[in-house]
Scaffold this active site. Structure first.
Site, PDB file in Angstrom:
ATOM      1  N   SER A  77       0.797  -1.241   0.000  1.00 60.54           N
ATOM      2  CA  SER A  77       0.000   0.000   0.000  1.00 60.54           C
ATOM      3  C   SER A  77       0.824   1.283   0.000  1.00 60.54           C
ATOM      4  O   SER A  77       0.268   2.357  -0.258  1.00 60.54           O
ATOM      5  CB  SER A  77      -0.917   0.026   1.216  1.00 60.54           C
ATOM      6  N   LYS A  80       0.591   3.377  -2.980  1.00 53.69           N
ATOM      7  CA  LYS A  80      -0.606   4.205  -3.226  1.00 53.69           C
ATOM      8  C   LYS A  80      -0.289   5.696  -3.125  1.00 53.69           C
ATOM      9  O   LYS A  80      -0.852   6.504  -3.866  1.00 53.69           O
ATOM     10  CB  LYS A  80      -1.705   3.855  -2.218  1.00 53.69           C
ATOM     11  N   TYR A 201      -2.282  -2.589 -10.788  1.00 54.66           N
ATOM     12  CA  TYR A 201      -2.331  -2.414  -9.330  1.00 54.66           C
ATOM     13  C   TYR A 201      -1.586  -3.552  -8.622  1.00 54.66           C
ATOM     14  O   TYR A 201      -0.800  -3.320  -7.693  1.00 54.66           O
ATOM     15  CB  TYR A 201      -3.795  -2.330  -8.866  1.00 54.66           C
ATOM     16  N   TYR A 253      -4.408   3.283   7.499  1.00 54.25           N
ATOM     17  CA  TYR A 253      -5.664   2.509   7.500  1.00 54.25           C
ATOM     18  C   TYR A 253      -6.602   3.061   8.574  1.00 54.25           C
ATOM     19  O   TYR A 253      -6.643   4.250   8.821  1.00 54.25           O
ATOM     20  CB  TYR A 253      -5.403   1.015   7.710  1.00 54.25           C
ATOM     21  N   VAL A 271       1.052  -3.872   3.834  1.00 49.99           N
ATOM     22  CA  VAL A 271       0.960  -5.191   4.472  1.00 49.99           C
ATOM     23  C   VAL A 271       2.205  -6.057   4.259  1.00 49.99           C
ATOM     24  O   VAL A 271       2.310  -7.135   4.826  1.00 49.99           O
ATOM     25  CB  VAL A 271      -0.315  -5.977   4.058  1.00 49.99           C
TER      26      VAL A 271
HETATM   27  N1  GLN Z   1      -1.850  -5.583  -2.373  1.00 46.50           N
HETATM   28  C1  GLN Z   1      -2.529  -5.388  -1.120  1.00 46.50           C
HETATM   29  C2  GLN Z   1      -4.024  -5.471  -1.333  1.00 46.50           C
HETATM   30  O1  GLN Z   1      -4.494  -4.843  -2.218  1.00 46.50           O
HETATM   31  C3  GLN Z   1      -2.164  -4.033  -0.557  1.00 46.50           C
HETATM   32  C4  GLN Z   1      -2.902  -3.753   0.703  1.00 46.50           C
HETATM   33  C5  GLN Z   1      -2.105  -3.125   1.780  1.00 46.50           C
HETATM   34  O2  GLN Z   1      -0.883  -3.009   1.822  1.00 46.50           O
HETATM   35  N2  GLN Z   1      -2.874  -2.715   2.756  1.00 46.50           N
HETATM   36  O3  GLN Z   1      -4.734  -6.159  -0.653  1.00 46.50           O
END
Ligand code: GLN
Length: 334
Positions: A77, A80, A201, A253, A271
């Site tokens: 993430s 992002k 993505y 988050y 994550v």
């Molecule tokens: N690739 C992970 C997902 O889309 C990224 C999520 C994350 O790091 N929170 O579920």
């Protein structure tokens, strides 16, 4: 290391103090074994749960580190934040904000919910991030991925690459993200082929890096978009402002409010176990430890950043001024 100034820099008292502090906090939290490595993307379950590294890079290019700062993991993430910056850079703030909000959602990162205005809450949850990814331009997925990879590599100051195993694993098991993608397509927030956007993505989430890269990327944001080690301009100041603003309000988050309150610095977690944090105009912090809490944030990363911010007075609304005196002691008269 400072490539802008080839002379060896004088070690200021603050430098030694920061190195000692990082060593101490790293040692303290090495003893913490709380949390679990992410398993919902099967390939992530292979991470070594004991890996733990922290790096700090100043806007003068100086690097401070403790622990396993060259152990690689996937960005997840944290990508992002940069892809949002790239979308803003390409289309302008208003065009991006027509499709994605900037309100914290209070929901989990993979929430299927859209705002009543039928757009994702913010660019840091999957729905907003997938919308931003869909705004990256290029004739093919390969060309678009190349743009994202260049941006991330320029921010890190070295050539990064995709972990093919993690990418395949995300692609094979990413049914929830697929559902989000089709929901976005249904409300016309994705123009092109939804499967292509999802593919992009999954690739952007699978870029490999280490804690030192994260800290350098943080320092690039802190340094108004110019990588302080290589001198390369990566993002414009306006985009950096937008990126840091959403990191501050939505980067952790459903822990984002608590983080802004307690730690008080823009940050983004993934994550894969990474956290990137930014002290505006001063430094970037990168931590890696793959044991996560229930919200998907690195347990050791959160604890270490919380203590570092507290001890060094890094909270943006810190009024004791400890932060600026620490920064003066560490980075000279900046
Ligand atoms: N690739 C992970 C997902 O889309 C990224 C999520 C994350 O790091 N929170 O579920």
């Amino acid at each position: 290391m400072n490539h802008n100034n080839m002379q060896k820099r004088e070690e200021l008292p603050g430098h030694a103090h920061l190195r000692k502090t990082l060593d101490r906090l790293h040692k303290t939290y090495s003893a913490c074994h709380e949390g679990n490595v992410a398993t919902y993307i099967p390939e992530l379950a292979k991470a070594n749960p004991d890996h733990f590294g922290v790096a700090v890079v100043g806007i003068d290019g100086e690097i401070y580190e403790a622990g396993e700062t060259s152990a690689e993991f996937t960005i997840q993430s944290i990508s992002k934040a940069f892809v949002f910056g790239l979308a803003v850079e390409t289309h302008g703030r208003d065009a991006v904000l027509k499709r994605v909000g900037v309100e914290p959602s209070g929901d989990a990162f993979n929430s299927l919910e859209l705002r009543s205005s039928r757009k994702p809450f913010n660019p840091m949850i999957n729905a907003g991030a997938i919308t931003d990814t869909g705004m990256i331009t290029g004739a093919s997925v390969k060309e678009r991925m190349n743009k994202i990879l260049c941006l991330l590599s320029d921010a890190a100051g070295r050539e990064l690459r995709v972990d093919e195993g993690v990418y395949r694993s995300e692609k094979e098991t990413g049914h929830r993200n697929r559902a989000i993608g089709h929901l976005l397509k249904n409300v016309d927030l994705i123009d092109g082929e939804v499967d292509e956007v999802l593919d992009l993505y999954f690739q952007q989430c699978s870029v490999l890096l280490n804690a030192r890269d994260l800290a350098t990327m943080g320092a690039t944001l802190a340094n108004l978009g110019t990588n302080p080690v290589t001198g390369k301009e990566v993002l414009s100041f306006d985009s950096v402002r937008d990126v840091l603003s959403v990191m501050f309000t939505c980067g952790m988050y459903d822990f984002a409010g608590e983080w802004a309150f307690r730690v008080g610095i823009p940050a983004k977690s993934g994550v894969g176990g990474g956290i990137l944090a930014v002290i505006n105009r001063q430094l970037g912090i990168g931590t890696y430890s793959p044991r996560l809490d229930a919200m998907g944030n690195s347990v050791r990363g959160i604890r270490l950043c919380t203590d570092l911010a507290e001890e060094m007075g890094l909270h943006v609304f810190n009024f004791t001024n400890a932060g600026s005196s620490f920064i003066k002691a560490t980075f000279g008269k900046k």
